[in-house]
Design an enzyme around this catalytic site. Structure first.
Site, PDB file in Angstrom:
ATOM      1  N   GLY A 195       4.080   2.878   8.461  1.00 24.72           N
ATOM      2  CA  GLY A 195       3.679   1.477   9.548  1.00 24.72           C
ATOM      3  C   GLY A 195       4.377   1.160   8.463  1.00 24.72           C
ATOM      4  N   PRO A 197       3.412  -2.676   5.641  1.00 25.99           N
ATOM      5  CG  PRO A 197       4.794  -3.150   3.484  1.00 25.99           C
ATOM      6  CD  PRO A 197       4.587  -3.340   4.727  1.00 25.99           C
ATOM      7  N   GLY A 200      -3.393  -0.640   7.336  1.00 21.49           N
ATOM      8  CA  GLY A 200      -4.329   0.530   7.222  1.00 21.49           C
ATOM      9  C   GLY A 200      -4.257   2.058   7.286  1.00 21.49           C
ATOM     10  CE  LYS A 201       1.650   2.737   5.568  1.00 21.75           C
ATOM     11  NZ  LYS A 201       1.077   1.365   5.328  1.00 21.75           N
ATOM     12  CB  THR A 202      -4.458   3.543   2.205  1.00 20.78           C
ATOM     13  OG1 THR A 202      -3.262   3.371   1.810  1.00 20.78           O
ATOM     14  CG2 THR A 202      -4.867   4.429   1.005  1.00 20.78           C
ATOM     15  CD  GLU A 419       9.806 -28.623   2.904  1.00 23.67           C
ATOM     16  OE1 GLU A 419      10.017 -28.032   3.882  1.00 23.67           O
ATOM     17  OE2 GLU A 419      10.814 -27.228   1.959  1.00 23.67           O
TER      18      GLU A 419
HETATM   19  P1  ADP Z   1      -1.910   0.285   4.135  1.00 22.69           P
HETATM   20  O1  ADP Z   1      -2.486   1.581   2.967  1.00 22.69           O
HETATM   21  O2  ADP Z   1      -1.211   0.872   4.872  1.00 22.69           O
HETATM   22  O3  ADP Z   1      -0.655  -0.145   3.234  1.00 22.69           O
HETATM   23  P2  ADP Z   1      -4.386  -0.372   3.506  1.00 22.69           P
HETATM   24  O4  ADP Z   1      -5.483   0.829   4.062  1.00 22.69           O
HETATM   25  O5  ADP Z   1      -4.123   0.280   1.569  1.00 22.69           O
HETATM   26  O6  ADP Z   1      -3.155  -0.641   4.404  1.00 22.69           O
HETATM   27  O7  ADP Z   1      -4.885  -2.153   3.907  1.00 22.69           O
HETATM   28  C1  ADP Z   1      -5.865  -2.571   2.826  1.00 22.69           C
HETATM   29  C2  ADP Z   1      -6.860  -3.167   3.182  1.00 22.69           C
HETATM   30  O8  ADP Z   1      -6.773  -4.153   4.211  1.00 22.69           O
HETATM   31  C3  ADP Z   1      -7.537  -2.134   3.362  1.00 22.69           C
HETATM   32  O9  ADP Z   1      -8.444  -1.572   2.585  1.00 22.69           O
HETATM   33  C4  ADP Z   1      -8.286  -2.811   4.096  1.00 22.69           C
HETATM   34  O10 ADP Z   1      -9.874  -3.556   3.809  1.00 22.69           O
HETATM   35  C5  ADP Z   1      -7.949  -4.329   5.642  1.00 22.69           C
HETATM   36  N1  ADP Z   1      -7.555  -3.496   5.990  1.00 22.69           N
HETATM   37  C6  ADP Z   1      -6.231  -2.957   6.347  1.00 22.69           C
HETATM   38  N2  ADP Z   1      -5.374  -2.607   7.796  1.00 22.69           N
HETATM   39  C7  ADP Z   1      -7.524  -2.548   8.666  1.00 22.69           C
HETATM   40  C8  ADP Z   1      -7.197  -2.391   9.412  1.00 22.69           C
HETATM   41  N3  ADP Z   1      -6.894  -2.079  10.731  1.00 22.69           N
HETATM   42  N4  ADP Z   1      -8.773  -2.763   9.711  1.00 22.69           N
HETATM   43  C9  ADP Z   1      -9.895  -3.422   8.914  1.00 22.69           C
HETATM   44  N5  ADP Z   1      -9.157  -3.665   7.650  1.00 22.69           N
HETATM   45  C10 ADP Z   1      -8.109  -3.354   7.088  1.00 22.69           C
HETATM   46 ZN    ZN Z   2      14.862 -25.554   3.021  1.00 23.55          ZN
END
Ligand code: ADP
Ligand code: ZN
Length: 594
Positions: A195, A197, A200-202, A419
């Site tokens: 998905g 960036p 919330g994958k991590t 603009e």
């Molecule tokens: P990804 O790994 O998908 O790039 P991360 O998991 O690193 O995204 O998300 C970065 C930060 O954004 C998280 O630490 C959290 O604070 C916030 N975040 C992202 N998605 C969510 C979610 N679904 N619910 C709550 N916080 C989120």
């Molecule tokens: Zn412009």
């Protein structure tokens, strides 16, 4: 655990240094009276000193009043002769030495210090992937957080309920792997989260570890691919070895596309290092049984470029999409993050969620954090209000304002007109996203900005919507033309986007009557493909269709702007006066000037 030892050793060293200092500065009892040696001999002669104590060449005695005296004798064996002669009672003591423990410790201090410093730096370097590279050579740099320490739970991840549903099973498995293997159930070894960036994958992977209470190893794919050939592969080996030792556990590989890119695709010639690393990864994944309790979770935002070998059964055969949140999801995410800050009662998260379509979880988290920071910077102990969140939103969307950038009046006029051109075109076109805000305060690279906010999340776009976008993008340049009879480079980015969008409409979405509903996605063939996929004649036709699409958008826009010159000029002036105008202001300007 590592932290525990580190802390312990720090306290030990502080304690020991303390003991040494106390000993060094320990004050001698100060009621001892110093007597010089000649006087001392005189007193011996006078017979006022009955007995003395010798410790090295320090002589002490006490008189009949109980007062203590002390003298230092020359280092000379003949010292005692006159004393013996006078018949003084002499008690000779062994010179006082520091405690054996202290002595040993003191002689070891430099070594201990060196060892301690070495530990300190190599560990720090290892974790950050910086400094101590030499020491960490080839060792996997996965960070281990004990499962108990990964405090993130499913409830911290909001708005991705479907993904969570698919992952609950993994948590159950990790909690009790034996139950699953007894039942003969096959559990996936690898799960691919894909998905955009920041969705919330991590966070999800950590939540699985947190829920199951198992250790969490994480490494980024780009860490694997280093300069030296062979390092990546050995990292993969180490990572899996560690993982198996700590099973059940989770191994999380972020940005797996850095290693797992399709082997034949991408940048000029193969990358041996990457390929070796990928092969090692495949070998390791095949090399253990699913019931060993190690689950590999990988994350990517480019699932389409992954090598198919990675996605085969027995590898990352479970794929879970982590989408951008919808309105409801955004509200939940905002609420999760709002718990950490002081929020004023006027804040309505539902409205904010509605006004942030396309925001990822990370951007929402960022926005809430930015709002909290703005309040903290004011330092009046206030709470986060709707207004502040709106400011934070702008900052996240457009980058920080660059108020300090010096802009000439002429440039400012042109920017305002440019603009206003975008904004007025968007305002006048039915079906275009409403104009939310127009500003000539420079942000990031842009000198000005027109922000539109869609009324709802859009998953697909109609041709008329896209055509409107072409017009709006062209609006800036055309306004400049109308007002100044000349054009500037300020529209460069707009023109890029117009060309890109028009080409996509023709080649990918079949939106040109001349060309028809055929896609020419591969108009630029994959590297290594012999020759172009389209004939020269078709290429000409495509160019013609793109051009005519842009031309017709140009004509439409020019008609709108020249037909509303008065409004355009009024809007330009309003921007020059106020720098930023919002929907309400535009409404007023349009009403007053038409
Ligand atoms: P990804 O790994 O998908 O790039 P991360 O998991 O690193 O995204 O998300 C970065 C930060 O954004 C998280 O630490 C959290 O604070 C916030 N975040 C992202 N998605 C969510 C979610 N679904 N619910 C709550 N916080 C989120
Ligand atoms: Zn412009």
């Amino acid at each position: 655990m590592k932290y525990f030892y580190k802390n312990l050793s720090i306290w030990l060293i502080i304690g020991l240094i303390g003991i040494v200092l106390i000993n060094v500065f320990k004050k001698p009892p100060d009621d001892i009276i110093h007597v010089n040696y000649t006087d001392f001999l005189k007193r011996i002669d006078q017979g006022v000193i009955p007995d003395i104590k010798m410790e090295g060449n320090v002589i002490t005695w006490t008189n009949s009043n109980g007062e203590s005296f002390k003298t230092v004798s020359p280092d000379n064996p003949t010292t005692v002769a006159p004393l013996l002669k006078s018949g003084v009672n002499i008690e000779v003591r062994e010179p006082k030495k520091p405690h054996w423990f202290l002595q040993t410790f003191l002689s070891w201090v430099p070594f201990l210090l060196i060892i301690f410093l070495w530990f300190f730096f190599t560990q720090q370097g290892g974790e950050k992937g910086g400094g101590g590279k030499a020491m960490a050579f080839g060792k996997s740099r996965a960070r281990l957080i004990d499962g108990q320490e990964s405090k993130i739970k499913f409830k911290d991840v909001a708005g991705v309920d479907e993904a969570k549903d698919e992952l609950v099973e993994i948590v159950d498995f990790l909690k009790d792997p034996s139950r699953f293997s007894e039942a003969g159930a096959r559990i996936p070894k690898g799960v691919l989260l894909y998905g955009e960036p920041g969705t919330g994958k991590t966070l999800l992977a950590k939540a699985i570890a947190g829920e199951a209470g198992v250790p969490f190893f994480s490494i980024s794919g780009s860490n694997f691919v280093e300069m030296y050939v062979g390092i990546g592969a050995s990292r993969v080996r180490d990572l899996f070895k560690e993982g198996k030792k700590k099973a059940p556990c989770i191994i999380f590989i972020d940005e797996i596309d850095a290693v797992g890119r399709h082997r034949s695709a991408g940048g000029g010639g193969g990358n041996d290092e990457r390929e070796q690393t990928l092969n090692q990864l495949l070998v390791e994944m095949d090399g253990f049984e699913g019931n060993e309790g190690v689950i590999i979770i990988a994350a990517t935002n480019r699932q389409d470029i992954l090598d198919p070998a990675l996605l085969r059964p027995g590898r990352f055969d479970r794929q879970v999409m982590v989408p951008l949140p919808d309105v409801g999801g955004r509200e939940q995410i905002l609420k999760v993050h709002a718990q950490k800050i002081q929020v004023h009662s006027d804040v309505n998260w539902k409205i904010i969620a509605k006004g942030t379509p396309g925001f990822s979880g990370a951007e929402l988290a960022n926005m809430v954090n930015e709002a909290a920071l703005m309040v903290a910077r004011k330092g009046d102990g206030g709470k986060v209000t709707m207004d502040i969140i709106e400011k934070a939103k702008d900052k996240v969307m457009m980058g920080a304002e660059r108020r300090s950038l010096i802009i000439t009046d002429k440039e400012k006029k042109i920017t305002a007109c440019h603009e206003a051109g975008h904004a007025l075109t968007a305002w006048m076109l039915p079906g275009a996203d409403p104009v939310h805000k127009v500003t000539i305060i420079p942000r990031g690279k842009a000198l000005g900005l027109t922000m539109q906010l869609p009324e709802e999340d859009k998953l697909s776009h109609s041709k008329s919507y896209l055509f409107n976008n072409l017009c709006i993008l062209l609006g800036g340049r055309i306004a400049e033309e109308l007002a100044f009879g000349d054009v500037t480079t300020g529209a460069g980015n707009d023109i890029d986007r117009v060309s890109d969008l028009a080409r996509k409409m023709v080649c990918e979405w079949g939106m040109s009557e001349e060309i028809g509903t055929i896609t020419f996605k591969s108009a630029s063939p994959a590297p290594g493909y012999p020759g172009p996929l389209i004939s020269e004649a078709t290429a000409k036709e495509i160019d013609g269709a793109v051009k005519s699409l842009i031309n017709s958008a140009y004509e439409t826009t020019k008609k709108i702007l020249s037909g509303n010159r008065k409004i355009l000029d009024a809007m330009t002036q309003a921007l020059l006066d106020h720098e930023t105008i919002i929907t309400e202001d535009i409404k007023k300007i349009v009403k007053e000037n038409s």
